[in-house]
Design an enzyme around this catalytic site. Structure first.
Site, PDB file in Angstrom:
ATOM      1  N   ASP A  23      -2.517  40.781 -80.403  1.00 47.85           N
ATOM      2  CA  ASP A  23      -2.077  39.481 -79.896  1.00 47.85           C
ATOM      3  C   ASP A  23      -0.555  39.329 -79.997  1.00 47.85           C
ATOM      4  O   ASP A  23       0.056  39.814 -80.944  1.00 47.85           O
ATOM      5  CB  ASP A  23      -2.765  38.372 -80.709  1.00 47.85           C
ATOM      6  CG  ASP A  23      -2.699  37.024 -80.005  1.00 47.85           C
ATOM      7  OD1 ASP A  23      -2.272  36.984 -78.831  1.00 47.85           O
ATOM      8  OD2 ASP A  23      -3.075  36.017 -80.632  1.00 47.85           O
ATOM      9  N   GLY A  24       0.005  38.640 -79.019  1.00 43.04           N
ATOM     10  CA  GLY A  24       1.429  38.286 -79.089  1.00 43.04           C
ATOM     11  C   GLY A  24       2.301  38.945 -78.030  1.00 43.04           C
ATOM     12  O   GLY A  24       3.522  38.802 -78.073  1.00 43.04           O
ATOM     13  N   HIS A  40       3.105  43.195 -72.056  1.00 38.76           N
ATOM     14  CA  HIS A  40       1.867  43.979 -72.147  1.00 38.76           C
ATOM     15  C   HIS A  40       2.171  45.485 -72.118  1.00 38.76           C
ATOM     16  O   HIS A  40       1.554  46.267 -72.825  1.00 38.76           O
ATOM     17  CB  HIS A  40       0.915  43.613 -71.004  1.00 38.76           C
ATOM     18  CG  HIS A  40       0.365  42.222 -71.110  1.00 38.76           C
ATOM     19  ND1 HIS A  40      -0.214  41.744 -72.265  1.00 38.76           N
ATOM     20  CD2 HIS A  40       0.294  41.200 -70.213  1.00 38.76           C
ATOM     21  CE1 HIS A  40      -0.611  40.484 -72.067  1.00 38.76           C
ATOM     22  NE2 HIS A  40      -0.314  40.135 -70.844  1.00 38.76           N
ATOM     23  N   TRP A  72      -9.739  36.740 -67.538  1.00 39.77           N
ATOM     24  CA  TRP A  72      -9.731  36.592 -66.071  1.00 39.77           C
ATOM     25  C   TRP A  72      -9.092  35.278 -65.670  1.00 39.77           C
ATOM     26  O   TRP A  72      -8.681  35.102 -64.530  1.00 39.77           O
ATOM     27  CB  TRP A  72     -11.160  36.645 -65.503  1.00 39.77           C
ATOM     28  CG  TRP A  72     -11.845  37.961 -65.688  1.00 39.77           C
ATOM     29  CD1 TRP A  72     -12.885  38.216 -66.532  1.00 39.77           C
ATOM     30  CD2 TRP A  72     -11.567  39.192 -65.006  1.00 39.77           C
ATOM     31  NE1 TRP A  72     -13.264  39.539 -66.435  1.00 39.77           N
ATOM     32  CE2 TRP A  72     -12.476  40.159 -65.497  1.00 39.77           C
ATOM     33  CE3 TRP A  72     -10.643  39.580 -64.032  1.00 39.77           C
ATOM     34  CZ2 TRP A  72     -12.490  41.478 -65.060  1.00 39.77           C
ATOM     35  CZ3 TRP A  72     -10.653  40.902 -63.584  1.00 39.77           C
ATOM     36  CH2 TRP A  72     -11.566  41.827 -64.108  1.00 39.77           C
ATOM     37  N   LEU A 134     -12.459  60.975 -84.001  1.00 42.92           N
ATOM     38  CA  LEU A 134     -12.311  59.514 -84.058  1.00 42.92           C
ATOM     39  C   LEU A 134     -13.107  58.822 -82.951  1.00 42.92           C
ATOM     40  O   LEU A 134     -13.064  59.240 -81.790  1.00 42.92           O
ATOM     41  CB  LEU A 134     -10.819  59.178 -83.894  1.00 42.92           C
ATOM     42  CG  LEU A 134     -10.461  57.695 -83.717  1.00 42.92           C
ATOM     43  CD1 LEU A 134     -10.667  56.927 -85.025  1.00 42.92           C
ATOM     44  CD2 LEU A 134      -9.019  57.543 -83.248  1.00 42.92           C
TER      45      LEU A 134
HETATM   46  C1  FPP Z   1      -2.758  39.330 -76.134  1.00 44.85           C
HETATM   47  O1  FPP Z   1      -1.433  38.902 -76.012  1.00 44.85           O
HETATM   48  C2  FPP Z   1      -2.911  40.608 -75.498  1.00 44.85           C
HETATM   49  C3  FPP Z   1      -3.657  40.835 -74.388  1.00 44.85           C
HETATM   50  C4  FPP Z   1      -4.415  39.773 -73.689  1.00 44.85           C
HETATM   51  C5  FPP Z   1      -3.729  42.166 -73.795  1.00 44.85           C
HETATM   52  C6  FPP Z   1      -3.685  43.316 -74.763  1.00 44.85           C
HETATM   53  C7  FPP Z   1      -3.623  44.518 -73.969  1.00 44.85           C
HETATM   54  C8  FPP Z   1      -2.804  45.547 -74.172  1.00 44.85           C
HETATM   55  C9  FPP Z   1      -1.885  45.679 -75.320  1.00 44.85           C
HETATM   56  C10 FPP Z   1      -2.892  46.666 -73.209  1.00 44.85           C
HETATM   57  C11 FPP Z   1      -3.818  47.690 -73.773  1.00 44.85           C
HETATM   58  C12 FPP Z   1      -4.439  48.445 -72.732  1.00 44.85           C
HETATM   59  C13 FPP Z   1      -5.324  49.442 -72.962  1.00 44.85           C
HETATM   60  C14 FPP Z   1      -5.980  50.101 -71.857  1.00 44.85           C
HETATM   61  C15 FPP Z   1      -5.692  49.905 -74.316  1.00 44.85           C
HETATM   62  P1  FPP Z   1      -1.130  37.527 -75.291  1.00 44.85           P
HETATM   63  O2  FPP Z   1      -0.660  37.814 -73.911  1.00 44.85           O
HETATM   64  O3  FPP Z   1      -2.305  36.619 -75.402  1.00 44.85           O
HETATM   65  O4  FPP Z   1       0.063  37.026 -76.178  1.00 44.85           O
HETATM   66  P2  FPP Z   1       0.532  35.526 -76.372  1.00 44.85           P
HETATM   67  O5  FPP Z   1      -0.551  34.854 -77.180  1.00 44.85           O
HETATM   68  O6  FPP Z   1       1.818  35.672 -77.123  1.00 44.85           O
HETATM   69  O7  FPP Z   1       0.708  34.948 -75.003  1.00 44.85           O
END
Ligand code: FPP
Length: 243
Positions: A23-24, A40, A72, A134
């Site tokens: 998250d973040g 991301h 989504w 793993l």
């Molecule tokens: C949350 O941060 C993160 C996500 C919704 C996406 C996490 C995905 C990745 C790190 C890509 C990984 C991909 C693969 C295929 C492993 P947020 O956008 O909700 O952060 P915020 O709360 O600060 O807005």
């Protein structure tokens, strides 16, 4: 480049299965005045080291929350960026993961994904399916409640077919019908960015999990931060309801 960080001998004990809610990314992008897609992307770049370190420490399983059923609802541009990252991640990582005998399992409903993503994920599972290293679980279009509903339906179908007596439904038969199948429960769940919620991730598998909430945003979550979370886990006294 070798993974920097602690070695197995540095830990009094290690979890068998780690979950991570990454998250973040959005806040990280905002902080750096970058487009959210770059948050991301940056959040995908540190994954390689985190996976390598998990493997080096011989932790048996790692589950990553990459895309929830609720994601989504984000803008079409952000969803498209995340979908592209899924393709990019597998294109760049699959050879090394397979060489390291990592077995990939996708948690979630692949049927609702675009064709290219679905094919990529199915191919990653097929290619690594017989690997014995793993267990890397990546949750994509995943929701914990939906996973439980799906398992209940599968059990109901077995009952309807006459192959299962309802009296024989127990935690073992339910657990084996989850996406994680026969994998051990999550011992340690990490959520970055300071948020302290499970957000529908692995509800069943986290029944006795320890939770650690590092305040760093996911793109800043380094191997050193990971080691701190693992050390915190080692200090916890787990009783599983006993004394
Ligand atoms: C949350 O941060 C993160 C996500 C919704 C996406 C996490 C995905 C990745 C790190 C890509 C990984 C991909 C693969 C295929 C492993 P947020 O956008 O909700 O952060 P915020 O709360 O600060 O807005």
């Amino acid at each position: 480049m070798p993974t920097q960080g602690k070695t197995i001998a540095d830990f009094p004990r290690l979890p068998r299965h780690v979950g991570i809610i990454m998250d973040g990314n959005g806040r990280w992008a905002k902080k750096h005045r970058l487009a959210i897609a770059l948050g991301h992307r940056s959040g995908t770049e540190n994954l390689r080291e985190i996976i390598r370190h998990t493997d080096d420490l011989k932790i048996g399983g790692l589950s990553l929350y990459a895309f929830s059923t609720e994601n989504w609802r984000r803008s079409p541009e952000e969803v498209a960026a995340l979908m592209q990252l899924i393709l990019d991640f597998f294109a760049s990582e699959i050879d090394e993961l397979d060489e390291k005998h990592v077995r990939i399992t996708i948690l979630g409903d692949k049927a609702a994904l675009p064709q290219r993503q679905r094919d990529t994920l199915l191919e990653a599972e097929r290619r690594t399916g017989a690997n014995t290293g793993l267990r890397l679980n990546i949750a994509i279009n995943y929701g914990g409640r939906a996973e439980l509903v799906r398992a209940a339906r599968l059990l109901a179908e077995e009952v309807k077919a006459g192959t299962l007596d309802p009296a024989d439904i127990d935690e073992e038969s339910m657990g084996r019908l989850l996406y994680t199948g026969d994998q051990p429960d999550v011992d340690l769940m990490i959520r970055t960015s300071g948020e302290m919620r499970l957000s529908n991730f692995m509800l069943w598998q986290c029944a006795y999990a320890e939770f650690v909430f590092p305040t760093v945003l996911w793109p800043d979550f380094s191997v050193a931060e990971y080691d701190k979370a693992l050390m915190e886990y080692a200090r916890r006294d787990r009783r599983f309801g006993g004394r």
